[in-house]
Design a protein around this motif. Structure first.
Motif, PDB file in Angstrom:
ATOM      1  N   GLY A 132      10.513 -33.067  -4.277  1.00  0.00           N
ATOM      2  CA  GLY A 132      11.633 -32.290  -3.775  1.00  0.00           C
ATOM      3  C   GLY A 132      12.783 -33.156  -3.319  1.00  0.00           C
ATOM      4  O   GLY A 132      12.791 -34.382  -3.509  1.00  0.00           O
ATOM      5  N   ARG A 133      13.744 -32.523  -2.701  1.00  0.00           N
ATOM      6  CA  ARG A 133      14.980 -33.169  -2.305  1.00  0.00           C
ATOM      7  C   ARG A 133      14.733 -34.461  -1.514  1.00  0.00           C
ATOM      8  O   ARG A 133      13.930 -34.489  -0.590  1.00  0.00           O
ATOM      9  N   GLY A 134      15.434 -35.506  -1.918  1.00  0.00           N
ATOM     10  CA  GLY A 134      15.307 -36.793  -1.257  1.00  0.00           C
ATOM     11  C   GLY A 134      14.270 -37.709  -1.861  1.00  0.00           C
ATOM     12  O   GLY A 134      14.244 -38.906  -1.552  1.00  0.00           O
ATOM     13  N   ASP A 135      13.400 -37.181  -2.739  1.00  0.00           N
ATOM     14  CA  ASP A 135      12.360 -38.012  -3.349  1.00  0.00           C
ATOM     15  C   ASP A 135      12.958 -38.911  -4.434  1.00  0.00           C
ATOM     16  O   ASP A 135      13.877 -38.518  -5.170  1.00  0.00           O
ATOM     17  N   MET A 136      12.399 -40.114  -4.534  1.00  0.00           N
ATOM     18  CA  MET A 136      12.690 -41.020  -5.635  1.00  0.00           C
ATOM     19  C   MET A 136      11.402 -41.164  -6.429  1.00  0.00           C
ATOM     20  O   MET A 136      10.385 -41.609  -5.900  1.00  0.00           O
ATOM     21  N   VAL A 137      11.458 -40.777  -7.694  1.00  0.00           N
ATOM     22  CA  VAL A 137      10.264 -40.703  -8.536  1.00  0.00           C
ATOM     23  C   VAL A 137      10.405 -41.725  -9.656  1.00  0.00           C
ATOM     24  O   VAL A 137      11.285 -41.598 -10.516  1.00  0.00           O
ATOM     25  N   LEU A 138       9.527 -42.726  -9.665  1.00  0.00           N
ATOM     26  CA  LEU A 138       9.579 -43.771 -10.680  1.00  0.00           C
ATOM     27  C   LEU A 138       8.381 -43.638 -11.610  1.00  0.00           C
ATOM     28  O   LEU A 138       7.237 -43.564 -11.160  1.00  0.00           O
ATOM     29  N   ILE A 139       8.653 -43.593 -12.915  1.00  0.00           N
ATOM     30  CA  ILE A 139       7.616 -43.616 -13.958  1.00  0.00           C
ATOM     31  C   ILE A 139       7.753 -44.972 -14.644  1.00  0.00           C
ATOM     32  O   ILE A 139       8.428 -45.095 -15.674  1.00  0.00           O
ATOM     33  N   PRO A 140       7.151 -46.037 -14.088  1.00  0.00           N
ATOM     34  CA  PRO A 140       7.496 -47.390 -14.526  1.00  0.00           C
ATOM     35  C   PRO A 140       7.013 -47.758 -15.923  1.00  0.00           C
ATOM     36  O   PRO A 140       7.630 -48.587 -16.598  1.00  0.00           O
ATOM     37  N   ARG A 141       5.902 -47.156 -16.365  1.00  0.00           N
ATOM     38  CA  ARG A 141       5.338 -47.544 -17.660  1.00  0.00           C
ATOM     39  C   ARG A 141       5.881 -46.706 -18.808  1.00  0.00           C
ATOM     40  O   ARG A 141       5.549 -46.949 -19.967  1.00  0.00           O
ATOM     41  N   GLY A 142       6.703 -45.720 -18.484  1.00  0.00           N
ATOM     42  CA  GLY A 142       7.241 -44.874 -19.544  1.00  0.00           C
ATOM     43  C   GLY A 142       6.293 -43.803 -20.033  1.00  0.00           C
ATOM     44  O   GLY A 142       6.449 -43.287 -21.146  1.00  0.00           O
ATOM     45  N   ASP A 143       5.296 -43.420 -19.220  1.00  0.00           N
ATOM     46  CA  ASP A 143       4.364 -42.369 -19.630  1.00  0.00           C
ATOM     47  C   ASP A 143       5.118 -41.059 -19.878  1.00  0.00           C
ATOM     48  O   ASP A 143       6.045 -40.703 -19.149  1.00  0.00           O
ATOM     49  N   SER A 144       4.690 -40.324 -20.903  1.00  0.00           N
ATOM     50  CA  SER A 144       5.284 -39.021 -21.180  1.00  0.00           C
ATOM     51  C   SER A 144       5.026 -38.082 -19.998  1.00  0.00           C
ATOM     52  O   SER A 144       3.918 -38.034 -19.470  1.00  0.00           O
TER      53      SER A 144
END
Length: 301
Positions: free
Chosen positions: A79-91
């Protein structure tokens, strides 16, 4: 008379007593991380948007979303304010949450410009979330978020480069924040951030050819052999000797792929006393001897 100034754009020469680069800096430099682009998403009330093949950073600005990563059970609510990192590029997919109201998020992409980065990428989780009920977002990342918004809302000359550089910095800062957490899963990055283990990992990576013993590595960390071995396994996820062997073979694949060095020379460079010992270790891990592995790789190219 005052001496003339040098070129203002020149980087200052390193001082003789300046500390060497830390392990994370060295490895990130070797994989040539590159922030690519940034886009804003403001979908309608019902949506499901997929992302794949490149590392992703989602900055949730408004509303709530469900995040599903392919091959992973369960759904993560962000939700608001979250930083979401998908570092490996997973679908993965971001979908609407019933009665959440309007949603808006920024999406940045990353590419790793060197296929030799497998050791770094494999050690990262498929998902890192800062904010919300999890790890707080550091002030520096909030500043970077605001800088991104400025460049996107009021673009000017150089904005594309600014956005790319900010994304690079955010990727690194998020990984640093995650690795420094107390509940991070064991991996080399957690070990590098451990003040007691960091010297041993830096020594391994800087001098793979050396015949390191557990006693020598423990001495670098000012720990007893047993305390060092236990702490290393707990933080890195494997015993020191196993980690050293894996890093040596990772480096060997880099040399096989990117150089014309002979097999005996590569074996020596990565710390094996004989070509036969190197070939046995390589085949045990990759299922084929190094010479054939190189021929097969070149044949696919």
């Amino acid at each position: 008379m005052t001496a003339p100034l040098g070129k203002l754009a020149d980087r200052p020469a390193p001082q003789a007593d300046s500390p060497p680069d830390d392990l994370l800096s060295e490895l990130l430099r070797s994989v040539r991380l590159s922030g690519e682009r940034m886009a804003e998403y403001t979908p309608g009330p019902t949506f499901s948007i997929g992302f794949a093949e490149v590392g992703s950073l989602h900055l949730i600005e408004e509303g709530e979303l469900d995040l599903r990563i392919d091959g992973r059970s369960g759904v993560d609510r962000v939700g608001r304010g979250d930083m979401v990192l998908i570092p490996r590029g997973d679908s993965h997919r971001l979908s609407d949450v019933e009665a959440s109201g309007p949603v808006r998020w920024l999406h940045g992409t990353f590419t790793i410009g060197d296929p030799q980065a497998s050791h770094l990428l494999r050690s990262l989780p498929d998902l890192i979330v800062l904010g919300g009920a999890g790890t707080p977002v550091p002030e520096g990342l909030e500043v970077a978020r605001r800088m991104l918004l400025i460049e996107m809302l009021s673009p000017s000359q150089g904005s594309a480069v600014m956005i790319a550089r900010i994304l690079d910095l955010m990727f690194i800062q998020i990984m640093r924040t995650w690795a420094a957490g107390t509940d991070v899963e064991p991996n080399w990055l957690a070990g590098a951030f451990d003040p007691q283990l960091g010297p041993s990992l830096q020594a391994i990576h800087r001098d793979l050819a050396r015949d390191w013993t557990v006693d020598e590595l423990a001495q670098l960390c000012n720990l007893s052999r047993s305390a060092f071995a236990a702490r290393f396994a707990a933080r890195v996820g494997k015993p020191p000797a196993t980690y050293l062997a894996q890093v040596r073979l990772d480096s060997a694949t880099d040399l096989l792929r990117g150089t014309a060095l002979t097999i005996p020379h590569i074996a020596e460079r990565v710390g094996y006393t004989s070509e036969a010992a190197f070939s046995r270790a390589f085949k045990s891990r990759y299922g084929t001897p190094p010479a054939r592995w190189r021929r097969d790789l070149l044949g696919r190219g």
